[in-house]
Design a protein around this motif. Structure first.
Motif, short mmCIF file in Angstrom:
data_model
loop_
_atom_site.label_atom_id
_atom_site.label_comp_id
_atom_site.label_asym_id
_atom_site.label_seq_id
_atom_site.Cartn_x
_atom_site.Cartn_y
_atom_site.Cartn_z
N PRO A 117 0.81 -1.23 0.00
CA PRO A 117 0.00 0.00 0.00
C PRO A 117 0.84 1.28 0.00
N TRP A 118 2.09 1.23 0.48
CA TRP A 118 2.94 2.43 0.49
C TRP A 118 3.94 2.44 -0.67
N GLY A 119 3.88 1.46 -1.58
CA GLY A 119 4.67 1.50 -2.79
C GLY A 119 5.88 0.60 -2.87
N LEU A 120 6.23 -0.14 -1.83
CA LEU A 120 7.38 -1.03 -1.86
C LEU A 120 7.12 -2.17 -2.85
N LEU A 121 8.10 -2.44 -3.68
CA LEU A 121 8.01 -3.51 -4.67
C LEU A 121 8.42 -4.84 -4.02
N ILE A 122 7.55 -5.84 -4.11
CA ILE A 122 7.84 -7.18 -3.58
C ILE A 122 7.58 -8.19 -4.69
N GLU A 123 8.52 -9.12 -4.86
CA GLU A 123 8.36 -10.18 -5.83
C GLU A 123 7.97 -11.45 -5.08
N MET A 124 7.07 -12.21 -5.65
CA MET A 124 6.73 -13.52 -5.10
C MET A 124 7.10 -14.56 -6.15
N GLU A 125 7.77 -15.63 -5.73
CA GLU A 125 8.19 -16.67 -6.66
C GLU A 125 7.84 -18.04 -6.10
N GLN A 126 7.41 -18.92 -7.01
CA GLN A 126 7.07 -20.30 -6.68
C GLN A 126 7.99 -21.18 -7.52
N PHE A 127 8.72 -22.08 -6.86
CA PHE A 127 9.62 -23.00 -7.56
C PHE A 127 9.16 -24.43 -7.31
N LYS A 128 8.56 -25.04 -8.32
CA LYS A 128 8.13 -26.43 -8.25
C LYS A 128 9.16 -27.36 -8.91
N SER A 129 10.01 -26.78 -9.77
CA SER A 129 11.02 -27.54 -10.50
C SER A 129 12.40 -26.92 -10.27
N PRO A 130 13.46 -27.71 -10.44
CA PRO A 130 14.81 -27.17 -10.28
C PRO A 130 15.10 -26.10 -11.33
N ILE A 131 15.99 -25.18 -10.99
CA ILE A 131 16.43 -24.19 -11.96
C ILE A 131 17.75 -24.64 -12.58
N THR A 132 18.14 -24.00 -13.68
CA THR A 132 19.34 -24.38 -14.42
C THR A 132 20.53 -23.55 -13.94
N TYR A 133 21.65 -24.20 -13.66
CA TYR A 133 22.85 -23.52 -13.21
C TYR A 133 23.93 -23.58 -14.28
N LYS A 134 24.87 -22.65 -14.23
CA LYS A 134 26.04 -22.73 -15.10
C LYS A 134 26.80 -24.00 -14.76
N PRO A 135 27.41 -24.63 -15.74
CA PRO A 135 28.20 -25.84 -15.44
C PRO A 135 29.32 -25.59 -14.43
N SER A 136 29.82 -24.37 -14.36
CA SER A 136 30.92 -24.04 -13.44
C SER A 136 30.45 -23.68 -12.03
N ALA A 137 29.14 -23.61 -11.81
CA ALA A 137 28.61 -23.23 -10.49
C ALA A 137 29.00 -24.28 -9.45
N THR A 138 29.49 -23.81 -8.32
CA THR A 138 29.87 -24.72 -7.23
C THR A 138 28.83 -24.73 -6.11
N GLU A 139 27.86 -23.82 -6.17
CA GLU A 139 26.80 -23.72 -5.18
C GLU A 139 25.46 -23.66 -5.90
N GLU A 140 24.40 -23.98 -5.18
CA GLU A 140 23.06 -23.80 -5.70
C GLU A 140 22.40 -22.63 -4.98
N ARG A 141 21.45 -22.05 -5.61
CA ARG A 141 20.69 -20.94 -5.03
C ARG A 141 20.00 -21.43 -3.75
N TRP A 142 20.08 -20.62 -2.70
CA TRP A 142 19.40 -20.97 -1.46
C TRP A 142 17.91 -20.66 -1.63
N LEU A 143 17.08 -21.61 -1.28
CA LEU A 143 15.64 -21.41 -1.27
C LEU A 143 15.11 -21.86 0.08
N PRO A 144 14.16 -21.11 0.64
CA PRO A 144 13.58 -21.53 1.92
C PRO A 144 12.91 -22.87 1.79
N GLU A 145 12.94 -23.63 2.86
CA GLU A 145 12.23 -24.91 2.88
C GLU A 145 10.75 -24.65 3.05
N SER A 146 9.94 -25.51 2.43
CA SER A 146 8.47 -25.36 2.57
C SER A 146 8.04 -25.73 3.97
#
Length: 173
Positions: free
Chosen positions: A144-173
């Protein structure tokens, strides 16, 4: 040597502390952990705290509270007596422009967000590469005061660069 463990909290300034707390509770079911102004007294003028946190001279922190989302960083909410800037920042502006909330059901989360008084910028949409995948969806909304918030739902894995040594942190359900 010191190590970084992750983001503990994100601080935001709002025009009305109590209305913001009520919005975050209604939209996301947050818990208010504590109020620094209730604990330490308030308001807290810049002459008292500005050296520590950069509060602009001549202003006061009227109210400050920390909220807990279910799983992820905490949110620190400030009400300042003479704020500066605008409430309608977007991702083309410098600084922190938004934060994202991970949800299990984007449609239900969108409805809860609008029922709490927020406004969606669009309907929920399928996420694109590299976040694409069956059931991966997102949507941006404004509080209501204008702050931008994104909401995301991840049901499937996302794609990482082959050189990535870590995965994106996602909260547990």
């Amino acid at each position: 040597m010191s190590s970084t463990n992750g983001i503990e909290h994100i601080g935001i300034t709002v025009p009305d502390h109590d209305k913001a707390i009520a919005f975050f509770d209604a939209a996301f079911g947050v818990e208010q952990l504590f109020s620094q102004t209730d604990t330490n007294g308030g308001p807290m003028p810049a002459s008292q705290v500005g050296r520590m946190n950069g509060l602009r001279k001549g202003t006061k922190m009227l109210k400050v509270s920390v909220l807990r989302f279910k799983n992820g960083p905490n949110l620190e909410v400030f009400e300042i007596d003479h704020p500066a800037g605008t409430t309608n920042d977007n991702i083309a502006d410098y600084g922190i422009t938004h934060f994202s909330v991970n949800v299990d059901d984007i449609d239900a989360a969108s409805a809860r967000f609008t029922d709490a008084g927020g406004e969606l910028l669009s309907e929920p949409y399928d996420l694109g590469a590299p976040e694409d995948g069956q059931g991966n969806r997102g949507v941006f909304g404004r509080t209501p005061w204008g702050l931008l918030i994104e909401m995301e739902q991840f049901k499937s894995p996302i794609t990482y660069k082959p050189s990535a040594t870590e995965e994106r942190w996602l909260p547990e359900s």
